[in-house]
Design a protein around this motif. Structure first.
Motif, PDB file in Angstrom:
ATOM      1  N   ALA A 239       0.718  -1.199  -0.125  1.00  9.41           N
ATOM      2  CA  ALA A 239      -0.091  -0.141   0.085  1.00  9.41           C
ATOM      3  C   ALA A 239       0.948   1.288   0.047  1.00  9.41           C
ATOM      4  O   ALA A 239       0.662   2.228  -0.714  1.00  9.41           O
ATOM      5  CB  ALA A 239      -0.994   0.012   1.233  1.00  9.41           C
ATOM      6  N   ALA A 240       2.124   1.375   0.698  1.00 14.39           N
ATOM      7  CA  ALA A 240       2.923   2.313   0.902  1.00 14.39           C
ATOM      8  C   ALA A 240       3.541   2.669  -0.489  1.00 14.39           C
ATOM      9  O   ALA A 240       3.738   3.785  -1.061  1.00 14.39           O
ATOM     10  CB  ALA A 240       3.978   2.311   2.040  1.00 14.39           C
ATOM     11  N   LEU A 241       3.801   1.574  -1.083  1.00 13.43           N
ATOM     12  CA  LEU A 241       4.377   1.503  -2.498  1.00 13.43           C
ATOM     13  C   LEU A 241       3.497   2.171  -3.375  1.00 13.43           C
ATOM     14  O   LEU A 241       4.180   2.913  -4.521  1.00 13.43           O
ATOM     15  CB  LEU A 241       5.038   0.006  -3.102  1.00 13.43           C
ATOM     16  N   ALA A 242       2.331   1.756  -3.574  1.00 14.32           N
ATOM     17  CA  ALA A 242       1.321   2.082  -4.481  1.00 14.32           C
ATOM     18  C   ALA A 242       1.189   3.657  -4.316  1.00 14.32           C
ATOM     19  O   ALA A 242       1.054   4.438  -5.141  1.00 14.32           O
ATOM     20  CB  ALA A 242      -0.165   1.591  -4.266  1.00 14.32           C
ATOM     21  N   ALA A 243       1.063   4.037  -2.913  1.00 17.91           N
ATOM     22  CA  ALA A 243       0.934   5.600  -2.716  1.00 17.91           C
ATOM     23  C   ALA A 243       2.480   6.224  -3.070  1.00 17.91           C
ATOM     24  O   ALA A 243       2.142   7.288  -3.806  1.00 17.91           O
ATOM     25  CB  ALA A 243       0.952   5.764  -1.299  1.00 17.91           C
ATOM     26  N   ALA A 267      11.593  -1.724  -6.741  1.00 15.72           N
ATOM     27  CA  ALA A 267      11.755  -1.899  -8.618  1.00 15.72           C
ATOM     28  C   ALA A 267      10.977  -3.074  -8.940  1.00 15.72           C
ATOM     29  O   ALA A 267      10.185  -2.988  -9.879  1.00 15.72           O
ATOM     30  CB  ALA A 267      13.090  -1.719  -8.981  1.00 15.72           C
ATOM     31  N   GLU A 268      11.041  -4.069  -8.152  1.00 15.82           N
ATOM     32  CA  GLU A 268      10.262  -5.422  -8.511  1.00 15.82           C
ATOM     33  C   GLU A 268       8.623  -5.012  -8.413  1.00 15.82           C
ATOM     34  O   GLU A 268       7.918  -5.438  -9.345  1.00 15.82           O
ATOM     35  CB  GLU A 268      10.859  -6.544  -7.581  1.00 15.82           C
ATOM     36  N   TRP A 269       8.396  -4.578  -7.173  1.00 12.18           N
ATOM     37  CA  TRP A 269       7.013  -4.333  -6.951  1.00 12.18           C
ATOM     38  C   TRP A 269       6.421  -3.174  -8.193  1.00 12.18           C
ATOM     39  O   TRP A 269       5.454  -3.649  -8.836  1.00 12.18           O
ATOM     40  CB  TRP A 269       6.700  -3.539  -5.898  1.00 12.18           C
ATOM     41  N   CYS A 270       7.273  -2.246  -8.475  1.00 14.25           N
ATOM     42  CA  CYS A 270       6.960  -1.232  -9.315  1.00 14.25           C
ATOM     43  C   CYS A 270       6.735  -1.746 -10.789  1.00 14.25           C
ATOM     44  O   CYS A 270       5.643  -1.416 -11.606  1.00 14.25           O
ATOM     45  CB  CYS A 270       7.720  -0.016  -9.408  1.00 14.25           C
ATOM     46  N   ALA A 271       7.741  -2.775 -11.190  1.00 17.71           N
ATOM     47  CA  ALA A 271       7.724  -3.223 -12.480  1.00 17.71           C
ATOM     48  C   ALA A 271       6.276  -4.254 -12.885  1.00 17.71           C
ATOM     49  O   ALA A 271       5.824  -4.115 -13.914  1.00 17.71           O
ATOM     50  CB  ALA A 271       8.888  -4.190 -12.578  1.00 17.71           C
ATOM     51  N   ARG A 272       5.940  -4.766 -11.564  1.00 18.70           N
ATOM     52  CA  ARG A 272       4.869  -5.679 -11.824  1.00 18.70           C
ATOM     53  C   ARG A 272       3.566  -4.650 -11.781  1.00 18.70           C
ATOM     54  O   ARG A 272       2.575  -5.306 -12.483  1.00 18.70           O
ATOM     55  CB  ARG A 272       4.777  -6.598 -10.639  1.00 18.70           C
ATOM     56  N   HIS A 273       3.556  -3.499 -10.989  1.00 20.57           N
ATOM     57  CA  HIS A 273       2.140  -3.173 -10.312  1.00 20.57           C
ATOM     58  C   HIS A 273       1.918  -1.723 -10.905  1.00 20.57           C
ATOM     59  O   HIS A 273       0.902  -1.190 -11.365  1.00 20.57           O
ATOM     60  CB  HIS A 273       1.953  -3.090  -9.030  1.00 20.57           C
ATOM     61  N   ALA A 274       3.025  -0.972 -10.995  1.00 18.48           N
ATOM     62  CA  ALA A 274       3.054   0.459 -11.228  1.00 18.48           C
ATOM     63  C   ALA A 274       4.069   1.176 -11.586  1.00 18.48           C
ATOM     64  O   ALA A 274       5.004   1.935 -10.879  1.00 18.48           O
ATOM     65  CB  ALA A 274       2.525   1.373  -9.999  1.00 18.48           C
ATOM     66  N   PRO A 275       4.619   0.953 -12.986  1.00 15.60           N
ATOM     67  CA  PRO A 275       6.013   1.231 -13.529  1.00 15.60           C
ATOM     68  C   PRO A 275       6.166   2.909 -13.362  1.00 15.60           C
ATOM     69  O   PRO A 275       5.337   3.488 -13.892  1.00 15.60           O
ATOM     70  CB  PRO A 275       6.103   0.794 -14.900  1.00 15.60           C
ATOM     71  N   VAL A 276       6.933   3.329 -12.793  1.00 19.24           N
ATOM     72  CA  VAL A 276       7.215   4.844 -12.768  1.00 19.24           C
ATOM     73  C   VAL A 276       9.065   4.923 -12.855  1.00 19.24           C
ATOM     74  O   VAL A 276       9.654   3.917 -12.539  1.00 19.24           O
ATOM     75  CB  VAL A 276       6.919   5.433 -11.257  1.00 19.24           C
TER      76      VAL A 276
END
Length: 320
Positions: A239-243, A267-276
């Motif tokens: 949840a904190a990564l999404a925010a 980076a792993e989480w963002c690559a899968r869910h919310a690339p920035v």
């Protein structure tokens, strides 16, 4: 070793918070024991040994035995805090950490003392910059990197209450006590220390107070940076990564390898869910010999270095 000298006024050695919490818990819970690898002094466990002489096991310079002894004590109903220099605890005893603790789900609390580059001039053999990357890869092993004395105390108590293996990375580099609200510490939950919608700075351990200082520098330039203290690297707070990703850009900062460590996890989480767009600040690998302060400065792990990385990632985002 210079970082182990008396801390400047307003700065704290997190080992003191670790041993204070351990002694306090041991007074009311006779399951609490300590296991060390000839590291009573560097772990600051001298008073614990004196108060509880039958509850400290010193195996000598034998890290693999130390972890296995801890696992045996856990199997016997104790709550062992296995304490040693992070570089030796994690590198020499990796198989025992993987099998005796992780695979077996033994209730062992691994305490990596003097982590990161705290040993400074002793060089790459004594630097513990790979530990988070190594241990994050072990299934069902909780990895915590506290940022200040309050969080170190809270992490040690949370580790004791948690059923399963935990690694707590304990710094000896002086850090300030952070300003925060009354939100209690919880494993797997990040802490937002600054709000901001232009970029997110996600940091752990000794880099958190530097991230806050970077956000203050950037505020003077009209950049509102969100600062997230990601103390639990595994399991990470989705949840904190999404925010953080919702700001459109992320910079991570840690006193260790960014590839595989906190930076890798984000980076792993963002690559899968919310690339920035991202920048990952950390050490590149084996380091030259020098003081901890010099190494942090050289590799941009400072407030100005973090602010520069933010400007860079915002420039990249603007160019897209």
């Amino acid at each position: 070793m210079s970082a182990a000298a008396s801390a400047p006024q307003g700065m704290f050695d997190c080992r003191d918070a670790y041993v204070a919490a351990l002694e306090d818990m041991a007074t009311t819970d006779d399951r609490i024991v300590a296991v060390v690898n000839d590291s009573v002094g560097s772990s600051k466990l001298g008073k614990f040994r004196d108060r509880f002489p039958d509850r400290l096991v010193n195996v000598g310079i034998a890290e693999q035995n130390m972890v296995s002894v801890g696992a045996g004590l856990a199997n016997g109903g104790k709550v062992p805090f296995v304490s040693g220099a992070g570089c030796f605890l994690t590198a020499r005893a990796m198989e025992q950490i993987k099998v005796d603790c992780g695979y077996s789900q033994a209730n062992v609390k691994l305490c990596g003392i003097s982590s990161g580059v705290a040993y400074g001039e002793l060089g790459a053999t004594h630097h513990s910059i790979e530990d988070v990357a190594w241990l994050r890869a072990i299934d069902k092993l909780t990895v915590i990197v506290p940022a200040d004395p309050w969080q170190t105390d809270a992490a040690i108590r949370a580790a004791a209450a948690h059923d399963g293996p935990v690694y707590v990375r304990i710094s000896r580099m002086p850090v300030p006590a952070l300003d925060r609200d009354d939100t209690p510490f919880a494993i797997g939950r990040a802490e937002t220390l600054r709000d901001g919608g232009d970029v997110a700075i996600i940091a752990s351990g000794t880099l958190v107070h530097r991230a806050i200082a970077a956000a203050d520098l950037l505020a003077g330039e009209g950049v509102a940076a969100r600062v997230v203290n990601m103390a639990t690297v595994s399991p990470i707070d989705a949840a904190a990564l999404a925010a953080a990703a919702a700001t459109g850009a992320i910079v991570t900062a840690e006193e260790g390898l960014a590839h595989g460590g906190l930076g890798g996890a984000v980076a792993e989480w963002c690559a899968r869910h919310a690339p920035v767009p991202m920048r990952m600040l950390g050490f590149p690998g084996f380091l030259p010999t020098g003081s901890a302060d010099w190494l942090m400065e050289r590799f941009g792990l400072t407030a100005s270095g973090i602010a520069a990385a933010v400007r860079d990632v915002l420039g990249q985002r603007a160019a897209r």
